[in-house]
Design a protein around this motif. Structure first.
Motif, PDB file in Angstrom:
ATOM      1  N   ASN A  18       0.843  -1.278  -0.056  1.00 26.49           N
ATOM      2  CA  ASN A  18       0.086  -0.075  -0.073  1.00 26.49           C
ATOM      3  C   ASN A  18       0.908   1.275  -0.040  1.00 26.49           C
ATOM      4  O   ASN A  18       0.207   2.121  -0.617  1.00 26.49           O
ATOM      5  N   PHE A  21       1.874   1.428  -3.617  1.00 22.05           N
ATOM      6  CA  PHE A  21       0.963   1.861  -4.385  1.00 22.05           C
ATOM      7  C   PHE A  21       0.595   3.398  -4.346  1.00 22.05           C
ATOM      8  O   PHE A  21      -0.211   4.003  -5.101  1.00 22.05           O
ATOM      9  N   ARG A  27      -4.091   3.407  -7.986  1.00 22.57           N
ATOM     10  CA  ARG A  27      -4.184   2.894  -6.799  1.00 22.57           C
ATOM     11  C   ARG A  27      -4.303   3.897  -5.397  1.00 22.57           C
ATOM     12  O   ARG A  27      -4.253   3.226  -4.195  1.00 22.57           O
ATOM     13  N   SER A  31      -5.299   2.907  -1.590  1.00 17.34           N
ATOM     14  CA  SER A  31      -4.070   2.664  -0.729  1.00 17.34           C
ATOM     15  C   SER A  31      -4.015   3.682   0.709  1.00 17.34           C
ATOM     16  O   SER A  31      -3.939   3.242   1.772  1.00 17.34           O
ATOM     17  N   TYR A  34      -6.872   2.456   2.958  1.00 24.77           N
ATOM     18  CA  TYR A  34      -6.315   1.210   3.585  1.00 24.77           C
ATOM     19  C   TYR A  34      -5.504   1.739   4.836  1.00 24.77           C
ATOM     20  O   TYR A  34      -5.475   1.279   5.980  1.00 24.77           O
TER      21      TYR A  34
END
Length: 121
Positions: A18, A21, A27, A31, A34
Motif C-alpha cells: 500500500n 501503491f 491505486r 491505498s 487502507y
C-alpha cells in the motif's frame, strides 16, 4: 530524505504494497483508505509506523529467504568440491601405490614424486 528520487526508491522497495501503491495514481485513493486505519482522512505517525513495520517485516522475511537460498547453494558447492577433492586424493593415492598394497611406502612416494609424470602433472 534528500530528494524525491530517494522517496520514490524507498516506497518502491519498502515491502508494504500500500505504500508502494502511493506511486500508482490509479491505486492511490484505495491505498490511502487502507493506510488511514482510523478513517480521519490523514495518516498519523502511528498509522505510518504500522505500515512501515509491515514493510520491514516483509523485507526481513525476504532477506531471510535469500540467505537461506544462498546457504543451500553454498552447501551444495561445498559438497561438490569435497567430493571432487576426495576423488582426486584417492586417484593420486592409487597412482603412487604401484604395488597395490593399499599403503604408500617411502620408496613409492619418492619415485612417484620424482619421476612419474602422471603424478607430477
Amino acid at each position: 530524505v534528500k530528494e524525491d528520487k530517494d522517496v520514490i526508491h524507498f516506497l518502491k522497495t519498502c515491502g508494504e504494497e500500500n505504500l508502494q501503491f502511493l506511486l500508482v495514481p490509479a491505486r492511490l485513493k484505495k491505498s490511502l483508505d487502507y493506510l488511514d486505519t482510523d478513517g480521519s482522512g490523514e495518516l498519523d505517525v502511528d498509522e505510518w509506523k504500522a505500515a512501515i513495520n509491515r514493510g520491514l517485516a516483509k523485507r526481513l522475511e525476504q532477506m531471510a529467504d535469500e540467505r537461506a537460498r544462498a546457504a543451500r547453494a553454498a552447501e551444495k558447492a561445498d559438497a561438490e568440491f569435497s567430493a571432487e577433492f576426495l576423488n582426486a586424493a584417492r586417484e593420486v593415492f592409487l597412482m603412487i601405490d604401484k604395488d597395490d598394497s593399499g599403503s604408500l611406502d617411502r620408496e613409492e612416494i619418492v619415485k612417484s614424486v620424482r619421476g612419474d609424470k602422471k603424478v607430477i602433472d
